[in-house]
Design a protein around this motif. Structure first.
Motif, short mmCIF file in Angstrom:
data_model
loop_
_atom_site.label_atom_id
_atom_site.label_comp_id
_atom_site.label_asym_id
_atom_site.label_seq_id
_atom_site.Cartn_x
_atom_site.Cartn_y
_atom_site.Cartn_z
N PHE A 69 0.84 -1.19 0.00
CA PHE A 69 0.00 0.00 0.00
C PHE A 69 0.87 1.24 0.00
CE2 PHE A 69 -2.22 -3.33 2.36
CZ PHE A 69 -3.23 -3.56 1.46
N LEU A 70 0.50 2.17 -0.84
CA LEU A 70 1.34 3.34 -1.04
C LEU A 70 1.28 4.26 0.17
CD1 LEU A 70 3.18 4.51 -3.14
CD2 LEU A 70 1.25 5.70 -4.14
N HIS A 71 0.11 4.41 0.77
CA HIS A 71 -0.01 5.33 1.91
C HIS A 71 -1.07 4.81 2.87
CE1 HIS A 71 -3.50 6.72 -0.31
NE2 HIS A 71 -2.71 6.90 -1.35
N ASN A 72 -1.17 5.48 4.01
CA ASN A 72 -2.06 5.00 5.06
C ASN A 72 -3.52 5.04 4.64
OD1 ASN A 72 -0.27 4.22 7.00
ND2 ASN A 72 0.05 6.33 7.70
N GLY A 73 -3.86 5.98 3.75
CA GLY A 73 -5.24 6.05 3.27
C GLY A 73 -5.65 4.74 2.63
N GLN A 74 -4.78 4.21 1.78
CA GLN A 74 -5.08 2.93 1.13
C GLN A 74 -5.21 1.82 2.16
OE1 GLN A 74 -2.23 1.96 -1.86
NE2 GLN A 74 -3.12 3.34 -3.37
N ARG A 75 -4.28 1.83 3.12
CA ARG A 75 -4.30 0.80 4.14
C ARG A 75 -5.65 0.82 4.86
NH1 ARG A 75 0.95 1.90 6.37
NH2 ARG A 75 1.83 1.02 4.47
N PHE A 76 -6.13 2.02 5.14
CA PHE A 76 -7.40 2.17 5.85
C PHE A 76 -8.56 1.62 5.03
CE2 PHE A 76 -11.22 4.79 6.37
CZ PHE A 76 -11.53 4.47 7.69
N TRP A 77 -8.62 1.99 3.75
CA TRP A 77 -9.76 1.57 2.95
C TRP A 77 -9.78 0.07 2.71
CZ3 TRP A 77 -13.76 4.40 2.86
CH2 TRP A 77 -13.65 5.81 2.89
N TYR A 78 -8.61 -0.50 2.46
CA TYR A 78 -8.59 -1.96 2.24
C TYR A 78 -8.91 -2.71 3.53
CZ TYR A 78 -6.99 -1.33 -2.50
OH TYR A 78 -6.93 -0.97 -3.81
N GLY A 79 -8.43 -2.15 4.65
CA GLY A 79 -8.76 -2.75 5.96
C GLY A 79 -10.26 -2.74 6.17
N LEU A 80 -10.87 -1.61 5.84
CA LEU A 80 -12.32 -1.47 6.00
C LEU A 80 -13.05 -2.47 5.13
CD1 LEU A 80 -14.08 0.53 7.62
CD2 LEU A 80 -14.43 1.76 5.46
#
Lengths: 252, 358, 296
Positions: free
Chosen positions: B16-27
């Motif tokens: 994941f490039l940034h934390n935003g992506q990490r958050f959305w995929y986690g969700l």
């Protein structure tokens, strides 16, 4: 000591002799150029070294080892990198990915460890990246790093291809008309880079080239070919003055 | 528009490039975990099918989208996976080993086709894979003692570690775990030398070789992996449909899988999911379409292949980057507004210069 | 396998050759388009199927006699080829070859589905003036339909050979196939050449359709079955060679008949696919090799 040697190599395509009985050897750290009119067999020499064509007769030696029967990827693994006349880049990938791909011969991880992206795969990729960044610095490619190849102008592609060949960390570098399609400024940059490649990276270069200025500036020795026959080998001046070479270009 | 400040090379390596992506995929994963407790059984089943399509699509995407080898007979690998698993499981092999062996058998057969495919270009390969699919179909219908032929083969209920996975809910979670694992493996491969070698073969075989990529190895590996993933999907599919017939695995299924990767977007991991979602809702879309058509047309046989073919053609002509490409365009339209230029995504056309020697 | 009598042997051989000629004709359509544009038209078989249904419709619904049916069918199909080229092929010029391949796969599905909707899925019969009692030569009985197929194929191939080899257009076509840009520079109207190539190949498909219709029953799926076998034929013959396509077709026709006879009709079709896979393993460049690697 000669790093590369071609002994009486020859090949024909459908009865047409593309190359006949050509022998030459390249010394370590030398810049060796091949010149000749169109259809003289210059690129054929490269395609024979890359093992894209099979030799009809003769042998090729790298550091004394006969490489005339190995497969193309093994040629690369032994440290011979090349560029192409009209560039053959991985069009749908970024410049960075193109350069990283060239590290394939230095891959030390197995398929299984890559499936799980184990720490050693990560470490390896980081070390590849650092080396790639060195090349990017050397060739001033920073602004292109994340661009796709199909969005680049032709001049930039030629440089990227040079960078990709260098990323392979070759012992011997084959450049197929590196200056074709470059403007005079870019060609001048190129001549400095080729010097750098020789001096700083210690890479031996074989180059097919038409640009006489570039040839005179960088090459130690020049081999002239015509109709698949070797005309002469010598310093750029000697070759330029050689009667057979003048004949081949101007006709009688 | 988000600018990512890169301070470290590992940022380009991470999934994941940034934390935003990490958050959305986690969700997304969290939503998939709680979803079955809120949804009706029907939708849980549909989501399970979706997972199976994603697994099969991942296999085909590796092959077509990343290695540039077109297979038109991937239904055969689904069939091999399904029958191998069903037969082995019925013979008493425990569930997980049976699942893995099915993937392995499918992968090995894929490797054989891969070897045959080594010196083939696109068209040859397409026909070779179709032929392979026909042969497999024939073998399944003729090998009655093992496969039951056209009378069908009843797949036993999935039981693992003594627990019954036959319920929709349990099987849903099983498929969810497999799908996440498969996607992780695919993404890991794509960011490591193996994936780069595949892409190199796709974009220029000549160059790939000059860079030290072993064509034989890479193509065979791509075929093996692709067949193994598709076989795994087939094995899970067998439980979902409960009864296996040769008619489940015809050319229509192959085209459906092909449509999945084309519509999703060739050469993108997101495309696998988009494509899978698309073919999962396609039957519903066709049903809706039927309501709008005059009855004499709606009741005709062949509406489904017509729609399949038309969609395939539409995407290849007007949206060759697939749904994922469309999504990227829409996203950049909004993030770059009002600076968006249509020409950013203009394709470059090339004139034909033959590779043949006359 | 029982020992075959001479009569059965000759009969199988002739049936094989006549079916093979058909596969060869459809393969000819593939190869023609491939030679001119390096595109692969996977819908060739389905285009042939449309030709058969158009002929059937003209004969049974409009009650035309045989000769007008032949001429009209070929004409309509040539127009159809032109239409296809204009609407779906021309926008695809310059796209990667596998995109065109998949496009024509999609096209095949659409054509098959529409044919099924128009003409239904039951099999139709198509009679010709030469659908008469077979020719009896000793133990051997030969259908006139089969003999006509072989004869027409030979004539058509000869005509095509002369056309490609000696006419201006044929040479322009070969030039366009090797380098579109260079051909355009020397004044060859490349777009027209491509369009006419499609016309020509659909017209050949129409001829194949007129020959196949009396030989077999026609149904929407026939194009796919014949198409795949024709494709195998083209590959066996080495894609890119017209003679190869025909020879490949005949090989396949014969193998199919004999294997079918040996296994009492069960594995004839499958043997074609096995043959292809074996072929690709042993001699992937085809019987007559024309494909070589890219020049750099």
């Amino acid at each position: 000591m000669s790093v590369f040697e071609a002994k009486e190599i020859g090949v024909s395509f459908g009865g047409v002799r593309a190359l006949h009985d050509v022998s030459f050897s390249v010394e370590t750290g030398e810049i060796f150029s091949i010149m000749g009119p169109n259809g003289a067999g210059k690129t054929t020499v490269f395609n024979l070294i890359s093992r894209f064509y099979d030799l009809d007769h003769g042998d090729l030696y790298l550091n004394g080892e006969n490489i005339s029967k190995i497969s193309p990827h093994e040629v690369a693994a032994r440290g011979i990198a090349r560029t192409f006349q009209n560039t053959e880049l991985f069009e749908n990938e970024t410049v960075l990915q193109n350069l990283l791909t060239a590290h394939h011969t230095h891959r030390r991880t197995s398929f299984l460890s890559e499936m799980f992206f184990l720490p050693k795969v990560r470490r390896q990729d980081l070390s590849f990246r650092e080396k790639v960044e060195d090349i990017i610095d050397l060739l001033d490619l920073q602004s292109y790093r994340d661009q796709r190849i199909d969005a680049l102008p032709f001049g930039a592609r030629k440089i990227v291809e040079l960078g990709r060949a260098l990323s392979l960390e070759p012992e011997l570098l084959l450049l197929d008309e590196p200056s074709s399609g470059l403007n005079p400024e870019e060609t001048e940059d190129l001549s400095f880079w080729i010097e750098d490649i020789k001096e700083e990276l210690g890479v031996t270069v074989i180059m097919v080239e038409h640009d006489m200025n570039l040839l005179g500036q960088v090459s130690g020795r020049v081999m002239a070919l015509n109709d698949g026959e070797l005309l002469t080998i010598g310093t750029p001046e000697e070759v330029r003055e050689h009667p057979d070479v003048i004949n081949a270009y101007l006709g009688e | 528009m988000r600018f990512v400040l890169k301070t470290n090379y590992t940022q380009d390596i991470n999934l994941f490039l940034h934390n935003g992506q990490r958050f959305w995929y986690g969700l997304l994963i969290a939503a998939l975990i709680v979803a079955p407790f809120f949804l009706e059984n029907f939708y849980v089943g549909e989501l399970t099918y979706l997972f199976i399509w994603v697994i099969a699509g991942a296999g085909l995407m590796l092959l077509i989208g990343y290695t540039g080898l077109v297979s038109m007979g991937h239904a055969a690998f689904m069939a091999i996976g399904a029958y191998a698993h069903a037969v082995l499981f019925k013979l008493g092999v425990p569930f997980l080993p049976s699942l893995l062996m099915a993937a392995l058998i499918s992968g090995l057969l894929g490797a054989i086709i891969g070897v045959a495919a080594l010196r083939m270009t696109g068209i040859y390969l397409a026909v070779a894979t179709i032929s392979f699919a026909f042969i497999i179909e024939k073998v399944i219908s003729a090998w009655r003692p093992v496969t039951g032929g056209h009378r069908g083969f009843i797949v036993p209920e999935p039981v693992m570690f003594g627990l019954d996975f036959g319920s929709d809910l349990a099987f849903y979670f099983l498929c969810l775990v497999v799908v996440i694992a498969v996607m992780l493996v695919v993404m890991n491969l794509l960011r490591s030398p193996t994936g780069r070698a595949m892409v190199a073969v796709r974009d220029s075989e000549i160059s790939a070789q000059a860079m030290g990529v072993n064509l034989v190895q890479t193509k065979t590996l791509a075929f093996t992996l692709s067949a193994a993933f598709t076989g795994l999907a087939g094995a899970l599919y067998s439980h979902k449909i409960g009864m296996l017939f040769p008619e489940n695995f015809t050319i229509i299924l192959s085209i459906k899988l092909l449509m999945l990767v084309v519509v999703g977007g060739l050469g993108s991991v997101h495309g696998i999911v988009f494509g899978a979602v698309f073919i999962s809702i396609l039957p519903q879309l066709i049903a809706i379409l039927r309501d709008f058509l005059p009855t004499w047309l709606a009741q005709r046989r062949g509406l489904e292949p017509l729609v399949f073919g038309a969609i395939l053609m539409f995407f290849l002509m007007f949206e060759p980057l697939g749904l994922y490409g469309r999504w990227v365009k829409i996203r950049s339209y909004f993030t770059q507004f009002p600076l968006y230029r249509k020409s950013t995504f203009k394709r470059q056309k090339s004139y034909l210069r033959t590779e043949r020697v006359h | 396998m029982d020992f075959i009598s001479l009569g059965t042997f000759v009969q199988l051989l002739v049936t094989g050759i006549s079916h093979g000629c058909l596969y060869g004709l459809v393969a000819l359509g593939f190869v023609l388009i491939y030679k001119a544009t390096e595109m692969v038209n996977f819908a060739q078989g389905d285009i042939m199927m449309w030709g058969a249904f158009i002929a059937f419709t003209l004969a049974s619904y409009f009650g035309l006699s045989y000769l007008p049916v032949v001429i009209l069918t070929i004409f309509v199909m040539a127009l159809f080829g032109l239409l296809l080229e204009r609407t779906i092929i021309r926008p695809m010029i310059g796209e990667p070859p596998f995109a065109v391949l998949m496009l024509t796969i999609g096209l095949g599905f659409v054509l098959r589905a529409i044919a099924g909707m128009i003409w239904g899925h039951d099999e139709k019969e198509f009679d010709t003036p030469y659908s008469i009692d077979p020719l009896i030569l000793g133990q051997v009985s030969l259908d006139y339909e089969q003999l006509v197929v072989v004869g027409c194929t030979i004539l058509l191939c000869l005509a095509l050979y002369v056309f490609l080899r000696f006419t201006r257009f044929g040479i322009a076509m070969q030039a366009a196939s090797q380098n579109q840009l260079a051909a355009a520079y020397v004044g060859i109207p490349v777009k027209n050449v491509v369009a006419i190539t499609w016309c020509l190949s659909t017209a050949i498909a129409a001829v194949a359709a007129l020959l196949v219709a009396p030989l077999q029953l026609i149904y929407p799926g026939i194009g796919f079955v014949v198409g795949i076998k024709a494709f195998v034929a083209a590959i066996v013959g080495g894609f890119g060679s017209l003679a190869g396509a025909l020879i490949g077709g005949i090989c396949i026709g014969i193998v199919e008949q004999f294997v079918g006879y040996a296994f009492e009709g069960a594995y004839g079709e499958t043997s074609v696919y096995v043959l292809l896979l074996l072929m690709l393993l042993v001699r992937p460049q085809g019987l007559i090799a024309t494909l070589q690697r890219k020049k750099v």
